[in-house]
Design a protein around this motif. Structure first.
Motif: not given
Length: 299
Positions: A208-212, A260-265
């Motif tokens: 994620t953009a947050a670093g996860d 699906v899970l658009p924040d994850w890539r």
């Protein structure tokens, strides 16, 4: 070691392509005896045997197979240099050997390549469409379109687009199976896998953009060596796919697939990979520049 006679190099290349010395001699308008002498001279200069020859057959030796790609490229570069300095050769000419992923070619590249070929009638395109990675030197590929960073420092990459692998599924699948809220839930879903660089892509790493970050080993009922088929399965509601956003964009827009899970890539730049930019034929440079401009316009 210097090759003293370019004709000897041509004899070897034509002999390898024609399958025999007689065919090479005919192409080069010399006698079979002269072709045989030229090949022996080249082998003596290299200190290796390039062809195993008998009265009926011939085949490349391992050294000959390794040398052939370099010889072909050397002759192509000489021809390109002559064309560049000749005032009579203003337009782009010659063959471009291009390798590209199957799905990207079918969904985005093909009309662009057709337009380039139409604009440059002196250029011929030799297209290899596959999800396996080519050895650019061994397979005499002029340019390969590839996702991801380069593993081979000898090659040169020109970035065409910043993109990413994203998760997607059809509305029908999500209605039936539900929508995961975290990557760890993907193990409970039918995940559609396909081969990437000759290996089944079942371990999906997302961030994620947050670093996860999360790495999930997926499983599903369907696996294939052609990404286009996995793409079609996703459209048919067979499962979740993890694929380049470039390939999926039109289906997102049409509502045929949902993120699906658009924040994850997984960030995955798209590059034009070249054997070298030191002796880059004008036609290859023109094609790379054309693709780069088209991807920029695509956004």
């Amino acid at each position: 070691m210097n090759v003293e006679n370019i004709t000897d190099l041509k004899i070897f290349v034509e002999c390898a392509e024609a399958g025999n010395l007689t065919g090479a001699a005919e192409v080069l308008h010399i006698t079979p005896a002269a072709a045989s002498a030229g090949l022996k001279r080249l082998e003596a200069q290299l200190g290796v045997r390039l062809l195993e020859r008998s009265t009926r057959t011939q085949r490349l030796t391992p050294e000959g197979e390794a040398y052939l790609g370099y010889a072909q490229r050397a002759l192509a570069l000489l021809a390109e240099g002559g064309a560049q300095v000749s005032e009579s050769q203003r337009e782009l000419r010659g063959a471009i050997r291009l390798a590209a992923p199957s799905d990207l070619t079918r969904r985005i590249l093909l009309p662009w390549l057709d337009a380039f070929a139409d604009a440059h009638p002196g250029v011929s395109l030799q297209l290899s469409v596959a999800d396996t990675l080519h050895d650019l030197v061994r397979d005499t590929v002029d340019v390969a379109i590839r996702y991801g960073d380069l593993a081979d420092s000898r090659l040169v990459a020109v970035k065409l687009a910043d993109t990413a692998r994203v998760l997607a599924a059809s509305p029908a699948y999500l209605k039936k199976a539900g929508t995961p809220s975290h990557p760890r839930e993907l193990s409970q879903h039918d995940c559609l896998s396909f081969e990437v660089a000759g290996r089944r892509h079942v371990s999906w790493t997302l961030g994620t953009a947050a670093g996860d970050t999360a790495t999930v080993r997926t499983d599903g009922k369907r696996s294939v060596d052609d990404a286009d088929i996995a793409h079609r399965w996703a459209l048919e509601g067979r499962g979740i796919i993890f694929k380049s956003a470039l390939d999926l964009a039109a289906h997102f827009k049409a509502g045929e697939l949902k993120p699906v899970l658009p924040d994850w890539r997984e960030p995955m730049p798209l590059n034009a990979v070249l054997p070298s930019n030191r002796f880059l034929p004008a036609r290859v440079r023109a094609l790379v520049d054309d693709l780069k401009a088209r991807f920029a316009a695509l956004g």
